[in-house]
Design a protein around this motif. Structure first.
Motif, PDB file in Angstrom:
ATOM      1  N   VAL A 170       0.846  -1.203   0.000  1.00 46.82           N
ATOM      2  CA  VAL A 170       0.000   0.000   0.000  1.00 46.82           C
ATOM      3  C   VAL A 170       0.878   1.248   0.000  1.00 46.82           C
ATOM      4  N   GLU A 219      -6.502  -6.000  -6.313  1.00 42.88           N
ATOM      5  CA  GLU A 219      -5.866  -4.670  -6.329  1.00 42.88           C
ATOM      6  C   GLU A 219      -6.932  -3.591  -6.325  1.00 42.88           C
ATOM      7  N   THR A 220      -6.492  -2.349  -6.238  1.00 35.97           N
ATOM      8  CA  THR A 220      -7.481  -1.278  -6.199  1.00 35.97           C
ATOM      9  C   THR A 220      -8.077  -1.071  -7.595  1.00 35.97           C
ATOM     10  N   ASP A 239      -8.395   4.519  -6.813  1.00 31.74           N
ATOM     11  CA  ASP A 239      -7.269   5.157  -6.126  1.00 31.74           C
ATOM     12  C   ASP A 239      -6.520   4.163  -5.232  1.00 31.74           C
ATOM     13  N   ALA A 240      -5.234   4.434  -5.036  1.00 27.52           N
ATOM     14  CA  ALA A 240      -4.457   3.643  -4.074  1.00 27.52           C
ATOM     15  C   ALA A 240      -4.731   4.169  -2.665  1.00 27.52           C
ATOM     16  N   HIS A 250       0.183   2.306  -5.360  1.00 26.19           N
ATOM     17  CA  HIS A 250      -0.256   0.911  -5.429  1.00 26.19           C
ATOM     18  C   HIS A 250      -1.056   0.482  -4.216  1.00 26.19           C
ATOM     19  N   SER A 251      -2.028  -0.370  -4.483  1.00 24.94           N
ATOM     20  CA  SER A 251      -2.716  -1.085  -3.403  1.00 24.94           C
ATOM     21  C   SER A 251      -3.023  -2.454  -3.955  1.00 24.94           C
ATOM     22  N   GLN A 252      -2.222  -3.421  -3.546  1.00 31.16           N
ATOM     23  CA  GLN A 252      -2.383  -4.773  -4.076  1.00 31.16           C
ATOM     24  C   GLN A 252      -2.230  -5.802  -2.963  1.00 31.16           C
TER      25      GLN A 252
END
Ligand code: KG4
Ligand code: ZN
Length: 335
Positions: free
Chosen positions: A131, A152-153, A156-157, A135-137
């Motif tokens: 995060v 994943e997102t 938005d991250a 990225h947000s995965q």
């Protein structure tokens, strides 16, 4: 083996020298030249401005680093993606010149993998939450070097949500630390602010944070100018934004950890520096009797740095090449 790594994927100019002996690493130099103040004026990162700063900073920090470390360098590492393309190219071109001068090979580094490898992961499978601002995965690491993106997102991250929400509230940039600091001052809640926890109970490992940012904007807009500047309001909003993000991240990660029978739960990226997130993760893992070890990097290795790039280069040392012309930036590089 001594690795000199360069990381310029976003707004920090980073250079590190790492010594690796029997797979154990020791940091010899870790320089992060932050452009935060410059970008704070705009509330976000401007790629061309960031590129110019990288070009200015890199020779200065290299000179300093080499002055301190006289010993021989064996390998060069450079982040090639994902990230902001003009920024990535600055680091890559600099690394190529350096490699030619020093007659060394280069290992191209994936920025997301580097964030994960800021942790010393020993037990697999590992469920990794990355995060950051970009990225947000949720990534399953079956073994060292084997990755599968679980989710994943969709917009938005998580870090981007912190940044945008802080901008709405006028709390400054970067938003994560600003919101965390504002939330710390909260003693009791009086305003009953409730923000959504987007996608929390959906049967997938995806995230969505743009709705949360919009909810913050709506709440802010309906308040009077006086309330908008009120400390109690800002504290309550900051605490609720932080908690909404934490709730979603923890719920989805622990679901993935249970489903994949994870032996390690790995946090990475700038948002992983968040003290509340770290604390609440540890607490939930204990309360829910999940038998996985929680790994979190040192705080200065959560946000962008070149140490993690050097570690990733060591893990991928077989990919070293002297065909420098083949090394290219890839803004959308996948893990
Ligand atoms: O990993 P990073 O330095 O750069 C990217 O690769 O994006 O992450 C930067 C992001 C920013 O969005 C920043 O607001 C967030 O990480 N961040 C935090 C904290 N420190 C940095 N978010 C929440 N709490 C923090 N303490
Ligand atoms: Zn990053």
């Amino acid at each position: 083996m001594k690795i000199l790594a360069i990381e310029t994927s976003c707004d920090d100019t980073c250079l590190a020298i790492l010594e690796v002996k029997n797979a154990e690493w020791r940091i010899l130099t870790n320089v992060v030249s932050s452009q935060t103040k410059l970008h704070a004026e705009y509330g976000g990162v401007y790629p061309m401005l960031a590129k110019r700063e990288h070009q200015k900073n890199l020779p200065i920090i290299l000179k300093k680093a080499l002055k301190k470390n006289k010993g021989k360098i064996d390998l060069i590492a450079v982040t090639v993606g994902p990230g902001l393309e003009p920024c990535l190219w600055t680091g890559i071109n600099f690394a190529k010149d350096l490699a030619k001068d020093m007659k060394l090979a280069i290992v191209p580094v994936n920025h997301v993998e580097a964030h994960l490898l800021a942790n010393k992961i020993k037990d697999f499978p590992a469920v990794c939450l990355i995060v950051s601002g970009g990225h947000s995965q949720l990534i399953l690491m079956k073994n060292a070097g084997r990755y599968r993106v679980l989710g994943e997102t969709r917009d938005d991250a998580a870090g981007e949500c912190f940044d945008k929400a802080a901008r709405i509230l006028g709390l400054g940039y970067p938003g994560g630390p600003a919101i965390a600091a504002a939330a710390t001052g909260l003693k009791n809640k009086k305003l009953g602010i409730e923000l959504p926890r987007p996608m929390i109970y959906q049967k997938n490992y995806d995230f969505s944070f743009s709705g949360l940012k919009t909810a913050v904007l709506y709440d802010f807009k309906k308040r009077s100018p006086k309330i908008r500047k009120n400390r109690q309001y800002l504290r309550e909003m900051a605490a609720e934004i932080q908690q909404a993000i934490i709730d979603v991240l923890i719920f989805k990660t622990l679901k993935a950890a249970r489903d994949c029978r994870a032996k390690s739960i790995v946090l990475a990226g700038g948002v992983a520096a968040n003290q509340e997130l770290r604390k609440q993760f540890a607490l939930k893992i204990r309360n829910q009797k999940i038998k996985a070890e929680l790994l979190v990097p040192l705080k200065n290795l959560c946000t962008d740095n070149a140490v993690m790039a050097a570690v990733a280069a060591y893990a991928n040392r077989k990919k070293k090449t002297k065909s420098w012309q083949k090394i290219k930036a890839n803004a959308n590089l996948k893990i």
